[in-house]
Scaffold this active site. Structure first.
Site, short mmCIF file in Angstrom:
data_model
loop_
_atom_site.label_atom_id
_atom_site.label_comp_id
_atom_site.label_asym_id
_atom_site.label_seq_id
_atom_site.Cartn_x
_atom_site.Cartn_y
_atom_site.Cartn_z
N ASN A 75 0.83 -1.20 0.00
CA ASN A 75 0.00 0.00 0.00
C ASN A 75 0.87 1.26 0.00
OD1 ASN A 75 -2.33 -1.51 0.08
ND2 ASN A 75 -2.79 -1.10 2.22
N ARG A 401 -11.23 -4.74 -14.08
CA ARG A 401 -10.16 -5.69 -13.72
C ARG A 401 -10.75 -7.09 -13.82
NH1 ARG A 401 -6.37 -2.26 -11.41
NH2 ARG A 401 -7.20 -0.59 -10.10
N ARG A 431 -5.77 1.33 -13.22
CA ARG A 431 -4.40 1.52 -12.74
C ARG A 431 -3.70 0.21 -12.43
NH1 ARG A 431 -5.02 5.23 -8.37
NH2 ARG A 431 -5.09 6.86 -9.94
N HIS A 461 -15.90 2.80 -14.67
CA HIS A 461 -15.71 2.04 -13.44
C HIS A 461 -16.96 1.26 -13.06
CE1 HIS A 461 -14.72 1.76 -8.97
NE2 HIS A 461 -13.63 1.32 -9.53
N TYR A 494 -12.46 -9.82 -1.20
CA TYR A 494 -13.10 -8.52 -1.06
C TYR A 494 -14.56 -8.71 -0.68
CZ TYR A 494 -9.31 -6.20 -3.75
OH TYR A 494 -8.10 -5.71 -4.20
N ARG A 590 -13.66 2.66 4.86
CA ARG A 590 -12.45 1.87 5.09
C ARG A 590 -11.19 2.71 5.09
NH1 ARG A 590 -11.28 -1.17 0.15
NH2 ARG A 590 -9.73 0.45 -0.26
N HIS A 618 -15.09 -3.55 0.72
CA HIS A 618 -15.13 -2.96 -0.62
C HIS A 618 -16.53 -2.56 -1.07
CE1 HIS A 618 -14.24 -2.94 -5.09
NE2 HIS A 618 -13.19 -2.30 -4.61
#
Length: 711
Positions: A75, A401, A431, A461, A494, A590, A618
């Protein structure tokens, strides 16, 4: 479930408060006062302290604690690659200040101060806590001082046979200037004395570890005596590096690593082919501007200054490391060690009956999937069965993704080969997945899939799947909408919601959205869905304002929302106004939160908590009480500026009353009752770990879901 507020225990100090505001110039709107807001970057950085706390928690299995340490490190890498890089860009080119009023220079200074504390805490956790505990448990990571003579002989042979043949040491002299150093690569700077075969005087050399070499080496049990004994590649390089410079005296060898800007900037409106432009950018990503230098704590200051000069970095960009410069490489040990007693217990994901006939299953009524407790198989099966079903005419899907070797991609390719009309919106700018998505787009196009790269200037997205099927004389639309990605791997780690439905209005909305993304359609009116960048932002604010109106009229006002991050100024101001009117607001966030809760007279009715547990939180869920007729939305969007205003996102209502009760109970009430994995954000910007008091039963939200959904 009860959301009793337990007592709290003070945690590590968070990001400092805002800079002093000139009292002589009162802002026109008091809710624009910078003192009311926290800095998004510093708040995001602080999340890693909460992750690191999991690594220090003795109630967590040992190898899982190791994984948390590695997550905190990765991270931090990404933070410097993206967030710190963005701050440098803002400093160089100037951008409007965020609501907190901090200048980029101030933020960068505080990033350095806070990162120094985080790095010290990470390596203290590794050296003083985890490494000794692992050794005691029979999983040893051996330093050079611990090697036996037999181990040293084996490692020397390993170096000569496996490592040395792929190394290309570079001595620095006028003919060999400082080489380009790849982002996050392992390197050794070697201090030399003497002359080589050509009479050149040695000074410094750089040894780059090729990416093909494993960073963790497991010693054979026959050599080491232990089943799980490991050595860092960096230790092997440092120990035997002198063999690369025969006839010269090695005075020192120090590992280092540079982190670079990884934010790709492609002006969509200035390029004719986004895919080609992105490929060009990717080629140079590993050598963009340096952001951070990690180097061995023992490295002499003159060598550090030389490296800083070559990377064009200031003094405060260097972090001296007491251990391996890339701690996250230790994560490989987790997979290499087969010790169930040192890991979380396995669990069986739920799978609804009838997944061999997904169309009949969904037609019987809406289906809610709560990942990772529910399996991702129904989504895969829907696409697979749609690809083979002769009655299916079209499949449309967004892909942000997908993961390596995605079954979804194979099913879509098969569908196209079977004559279905297949359209896939691939977001090339996801990304760190840009290269994978370029390859994915190529594969799909070669199979006859119509590939769309989204909308110019806006990342796509949204998570949407639409299957159009002929049933008798009518066409029926089958829809999947999600809060997470179409990635089978992350669906196991997630927390996310997925909705499978044949609701005609939702189906028509999704159809219109795909038309809009693949064509050049004007703004469209949707019946059920909220959409960024057009109606989601306004829809959220309108619902906050409706709760405010209820409260002002003497009716109860209540908002509960769960997301990953919050920084959108208009949303935060609307929440402040609602709080002032008496609306009770609970936010489960979060990561980064720029809203400052608990400010008397402004946000004293707002509570913010962060949950950090076994799974990555998530899902995005927004619940508005609406005087007894609640609105409940799941969404792909956080309440961030980028998501609400600069991306294509969807918020979808939960219309089935029973499913709506489930969503609220499982993702909101359940998490508000958590007193084992929850952290509360205080007015001063610090987070405190919540602990159960004597009158409150211990409750873990994720543990409850595992017990009730998977038990």
């Amino acid at each position: 479930m009860s959301a009793t507020r337990p007592r709290v225990q003070k945690a590590a100090k968070s990001a400092r408060g805002p800079e002093p505001v000139d009292a002589s110039s009162e802002p026109v709107d008091p809710l624009r006062d910078p003192a009311l807001y926290l800095n998004r970057e510093l708040s995001q950085l602080d999340f890693n302290f909460r992750v690191l706390a999991q690594a220090q928690d003795e109630s967590v299995p040992l190898l899982e604690r190791l994984k948390y340490l590695c997550i905190a490190c990765t991270n931090l890498d990404e933070f410097f690659e993206i967030r710190a890089a963005t701050m440098h860009h803002a400093q160089d080119f100037g951008v409007p200040l965020p609501p907190d009023g901090l200048t980029p220079a101030t933020v960068l200074k505080r990033i350095h101060e806070r990162t120094a504390q985080l790095v010290e805490a990470q390596y203290s956790c590794w050296n003083q806590v985890l490494r000794p505990a692992m050794s005691e448990a029979g999983v040893r990571v051996l330093g050079r001082e611990q090697w036996t003579a037999r181990q040293t002989r084996w490692l020397r042979a390993y170096f000569r046979d496996e490592v040395m043949p792929v190394l290309s040491p570079l001595g620095l002299d006028p003919a060999h200037p400082f080489p380009k150093i790849l982002n996050k690569s392992l390197n050794i700077v070697v201090v030399l004395k003497g002359k080589d075969a050509f009479g050149r005087v040695g000074n410094l050399a750089i040894v780059r570890a090729p990416r093909s070499l494993p960073r963790i080496i497991q010693l054979p049990e026959s050599i080491s005596g232990g089943e799980y004994d490991f050595v860092f590649l960096s230790s092997v390089l440092s120990e035997f590096v002198h063999e690369l410079f025969p006839g010269m005296d090695v005075k020192g060898a120090y590992q280092f690593r540079v982190t670079r800007n990884s934010e790709l900037i492609v002006d969509d409106e200035e390029v004719e082919n986004l895919a080609l432009a992105l490929r060009d950018e990717l080629a140079g990503r590993g050598y963009l501007r340096a952001m951070r230098l990690e180097i061995s704590a023992k490295c002499p200051k003159p060598i550090v200054r030389t490296l800083l000069q070559n990377f064009d970095l200031p003094e405060n960009a260097v972090y001296r490391i007491d251990g391996p410069v890339n701690l996250n490489r230790i994560s490989q040990i987790f997979d290499l060690v087969q010790r169930p007693d040192l890991k979380f217990p396995t669990f069986q994901q739920r799978l609804p009956k009838g997944t061999d006939a997904m169309f009949e299953l969904i037609a019987d009524g809406d289906i809610l999937l709560h990942h990772p407790f529910d399996s991702f198989v129904p989504v895969l099966e829907l696409i697979k069965q749609a690809a083979e079903d002769p009655n299916v005419l079209a499949i449309k899907q967004t892909l942000y993704r997908t993961g390596k070797d995605s079954g979804i991609v194979e099913h879509l390719i098969q569908a196209a080969r079977n004559g279905k009309d297949v359209t896939v919106v691939v977001e090339l700018r996801a990304r760190f997945d840009e290269e994978a998505n370029l390859g994915l787009a190529d594969r799909l196009q070669e199979a006859g899939v119509q590939v769309v790269y989204g909308v110019v200037g806006y990342k796509t997205h949204a998570k949407m799947l639409l299957v159009v099927r002929r049933e008798g004389r009518k066409l029926r639309r089958y829809v999947h909408l999600g809060t997470g990605n179409y990635h089978a791997g992350t669906a196991r780690v997630y927390t996310d919601f997925g909705l499978l439905t044949t609701d005609p209005d939702i189906g028509n909305d999704v159809h219109l959205l795909f038309q809009q993304m693949s064509g050049l359609a004007p703004a469209i009116g949707l019946k059920r869905l909220l959409q960024s960048p057009f109606t989601l932002h306004a829809g959220v604010i309108a619902r906050i304002e409706r709760e405010t109106a209820h409260a002002k009229a003497g009716r109860p006002g209540r908002i509960v929302a769960k997301m990953n991050a919050l920084n959108e100024p208009q949303v935060m101001r609307a929440l402040y106004v609602a709080s002032q009117a008496g609306v009770q607001i609970d936010l489960i966030i979060r990561g980064a939160c720029a809203l400052r809760p608990g400010v008397p007279g402004v946000s004293d009715n707002i509570r913010v908590r962060s949950i950090v547990g076994r799974f990555l939180e998530h899902h995005r869920v927004y619940w508005f009480a609406n005087d007894g007729e609640p609105d409940l939305f799941c969404a792909s969007a956080d309440w961030l500026e980028r998501n609400l205003l600069r991306r294509v996102e969807t918020g979808f209502p939960i219309l089935d009353p029973e499913i709506a009760v489930r969503v609220r109970s499982e993702s909101l009430d359940n998490y508000l009752a958590d007193n084992l994995n929850a952290w509360e954000l205080r007015e001063d910007g610090t987070y405190v770990k919540i602990v159960p008091d004597g009158d409150t039963m211990p409750h873990s939200a994720q543990g409850w879901l595992l017990a009730h959904l998977c038990g």
